[in-house]
Design a protein around this motif. Structure first.
Motif, PDB file in Angstrom:
ATOM      1  N   TYR A 125      38.762  52.008  38.604  1.00  0.00           N
ATOM      2  CA  TYR A 125      38.914  50.705  37.960  1.00  0.00           C
ATOM      3  C   TYR A 125      40.367  50.292  38.191  1.00  0.00           C
ATOM      4  CZ  TYR A 125      39.140  47.109  34.368  1.00  0.00           C
ATOM      5  OH  TYR A 125      39.333  45.911  33.706  1.00  0.00           O
ATOM      6  N   PRO A 127      41.967  47.403  38.236  1.00  0.00           N
ATOM      7  CA  PRO A 127      42.670  46.447  37.385  1.00  0.00           C
ATOM      8  C   PRO A 127      43.477  47.079  36.239  1.00  0.00           C
ATOM      9  CG  PRO A 127      40.516  45.590  37.943  1.00  0.00           C
ATOM     10  CD  PRO A 127      40.560  46.995  38.466  1.00  0.00           C
ATOM     11  N   ALA A 394      37.369  39.952  39.796  1.00  0.00           N
ATOM     12  CA  ALA A 394      36.767  38.764  39.193  1.00  0.00           C
ATOM     13  C   ALA A 394      36.044  37.931  40.265  1.00  0.00           C
ATOM     14  CB  ALA A 394      37.846  37.933  38.510  1.00  0.00           C
ATOM     15  N   PHE A 451      37.714  29.872  28.201  1.00  0.00           N
ATOM     16  CA  PHE A 451      37.818  29.900  26.739  1.00  0.00           C
ATOM     17  C   PHE A 451      38.345  28.571  26.175  1.00  0.00           C
ATOM     18  CE2 PHE A 451      38.295  34.109  28.532  1.00  0.00           C
ATOM     19  CZ  PHE A 451      37.288  34.784  27.870  1.00  0.00           C
ATOM     20  N   TRP A 483      26.863  41.704  36.006  1.00  0.00           N
ATOM     21  CA  TRP A 483      27.953  40.783  35.636  1.00  0.00           C
ATOM     22  C   TRP A 483      28.325  39.966  36.860  1.00  0.00           C
ATOM     23  CZ3 TRP A 483      30.461  38.542  31.783  1.00  0.00           C
ATOM     24  CH2 TRP A 483      31.714  37.976  32.029  1.00  0.00           C
TER      25      TRP A 483
END
Ligand code: FAD
Ligand code: UQ1
Length: 526
Positions: A125, A127, A394, A451, A483
């Motif tokens: 991972y 990130p 992303a 958001f 996802w």
């Protein structure tokens, strides 16, 4: 009898006697190679609208039903008996993009049809490596054994691809020889080109030289930051297209500065410099403005259009070359007590030398369908592709949607529904509890936020997202193939109470008005 059967089957599989009658007998895996090159005679992404036309369109409407893969239907039918390793979909690379695609397609295609090839023991991972470098995250929590991530219904080859042979629908590997496929997904990521910076390889890990871009040095970054008492700390960045997560080279600068200022009390003795080959702080103006403000407030010096070309660890000197528009190509040297290097990167050599590569060595794919520009049964995903986006997990999450939809669509309904829309995101951690959640359309350079807050401002909530929520999304959703980016949340948040939505609209309008004023100063003042 066996010999006769083999002869007949070979004869037929090469197109043989029935071909003139129009009966489709070709399978791609005849011992002598395909009769029909895999890309010939099919509808092709080149016929699709240009990516600029479709960029930003809602995913599901992008290229829906645009063109039809008639021939893939025929060639995808049978797998030959004589080929030991053959798969419906072969995925090269079990990293972020490859694993997301494999797990999704395994659910669609079922047992035994999907295979991954990857020589690595661990999946990382990546990130979280920035946080590891700042002592905010455990390195061990960023890695997981690839073999433990792959369910039984996916075949895992622990091997490296040594050659791509797309004209014959196979790859060569170092341990299993030839592996054939109906569809290929290339997901090898990019590797560090240590040799492009003179002296870097020898300097790594000693006398204040480190990087968060390799799992071997992230923990050392934190140790070295803690060892700095005075002098100059340099943070470098190569051209943006030679690196993944283009925010990472400066994220570690903000975190190190905070440690020196608030935890060690040595900030006044340390001169901090961000030296980048790029012409600005960040490609999207909204976030560049926020970052520049933070740099000004915290006394972080910036030098643009200057590319690191050499390191002399004995003298603790780094040499930079002036590059880009208007530069004279001259060099200058800086002394350092600590240097965080973000080295240049590019696809593995096996990709670069293959027929799949473009001139720069990236897998040449159509930027929204993710289909190779020459080979219609080859797809690319993630950092190794030519897609003009910001190389991030992303972006890969949304690309995975396009790849999975289009591989499955091409092999079943013969349609392409999948569409990568240009989404990319970069959580710019600026302190141990604050983060600017940059989200944008990399095709247009516009902010594209999820958001109902102004994401250009550092926020505690976004730091919580980065440190605690995104890892869960990654391991539990993206790595299970479910996802595909925050698009659905973005749409859901648009239905929030009108005052929140209105506030968000105001922020977005303000950004685009500012941009318009800058682009047309004369018109704005008239
Ligand atoms: P990778 O995940 O790198 O996987 C490539 C795989 O291919 C590897 O497993 C490798 O072993 C395998 N492979 C290579 N060669 C071969 C071969 N010949 N045969 C078979 N297999 C092969 N992204 C974000 O979205 N947000 C962030 O905050 C963020 N921060 C980052 C911080 C750092 C320090 C770094 C390094 C990256 C960060 N990223 C971030 C970027 C993100 O991690 C990458 O964009 C993502 O991992 C790319 O996925 P990929 O599948 O293309 O490549
Ligand atoms: C994201 O989807 C993703 O992949 C799982 C990341 O990598 C870990 C990210 O860093 C980000 C920012 C996203 C985008 C998701 C949200 C909720 C903004």
């Amino acid at each position: 009898m066996a010999a006769v059967t083999k002869y007949v089957s070979n004869f037929l599989s090469r197109g043989g006697a029935l071909a003139p009658l129009g009966v489709v007998t070709q399978v791609r895996h005849g011992g002598g190679g395909p009769i029909l090159p895999p890309h010939k005679g099919r509808a092709h992404p080149a016929d699709a609208p240009s990516w600029a036309q479709t960029a930003g369109a809602p995913i599901r409407q992008g290229l829906k039903n645009y063109y039809i893969y008639n021939e893939l239907k025929d060639v995808a039918e049978a797998l030959p008996k004589e080929v030991p390793f053959a798969h419906k979909v072969l995925i090269v690379g079990g990293g972020c993009g490859g694993m997301a695609v494999a797990r999704n397609l395994a659910r669609k295609f079922g047992e035994g049809r999907i295979a991954i090839i990857d020589p690595a023991e661990h999946h990382y991972y990546q990130p979280a490596w920035t946080l590891v470098g700042a002592g905010q995250y455990n390195m061990a929590d960023t890695r997981y054994k690839i073999s433990h991530m792959v369910p039984k219904k996916i075949k895992l080859y622990k091997a490296a691809v040594t050659e791509f042979v797309p004209d014959e629908n196979h790859v060569l590997t170092d341990k299993f020889g030839k592996i054939k496929y109906d569809f290929l997904v290339v997901a090898t990521g990019i590797k560090i080109d240590w040799d492009e910076v003179k002296g870097l390889k020898e300097a790594m890990g000693r006398d204040g030289v480190t990087t968060n871009y390799s799992p071997n040095f992230c923990e050392l970054t934190h140790k070295m930051i803690r060892g700095v008492k005075k002098g100059t700390a340099i943070f470098t960045m190569p051209p943006a297209n030679r690196i993944k997560c283009p925010g990472a080279p400066q994220k570690i600068m903000y975190l190190a500065e905070e440690i020196w200022r608030t935890e060690m009390g040595v900030r006044d003795n340390v001169n901090i410099k961000f030296i980048t080959a790029n012409p600005g702080q960040f490609a999207v103006k909204k976030y560049a403005d926020s970052l520049n403000k933070i740099c000004d407030e915290r006394g972080l010096e910036r030098t643009y259009k200057s590319n690191l070309i050499a390191i002399d660890p004995d003298k603790r000197e780094a040499t930079f070359k002036r590059v880009g528009e208007g530069s004279d190509g001259s060099t200058f040297t800086e002394r350092y007590s600590f240097i965080h290097v973000s080295p240049p990167m590019s696809p593995p050599d096996v990709v670069k030398k293959s027929p799949l590569a473009n001139e720069a060595g990236f897998v040449d794919v159509h930027p929204t369908t993710m289909i190779h520009t020459k080979y219609a049964n080859v797809f690319g995903i993630g950092d190794c592709t030519s897609v003009p986006t910001s190389k991030t997990a992303a972006a890969a999450a949304v690309e995975a949607y396009a790849v999975c939809e289009n591989v499955f669509g091409a092999s079943t309904a013969h349609t392409l529904h999948g569409h990568y829309d240009g989404y990319a995101s970069c959580p710019l951690v600026v302190s141990k509890n604050q983060c600017i959640m940059a989200e944008f359309n990399a095709f247009t350079g516009e902010p594209w936020e999820t958001f109902p807050i102004d994401q250009g401002k550092p926020s505690y909530l976004m730091h919580f997202m980065k440190k605690y929520v995104l890892p869960v999304i990654y391991w539990e959703a993206m790595m299970r193939g479910i996802w595909h980016g925050p698009g659905l949340f973005r749409e859901a948040f648009a239905w929030l109470p009108p005052f929140l939505t209105a506030k968000k609209v105001q922020w977005v309008m303000k950004d685009s008005q500012e941009r318009a004023r800058e682009q047309a100063p004369a018109a704005a003042s008239a």
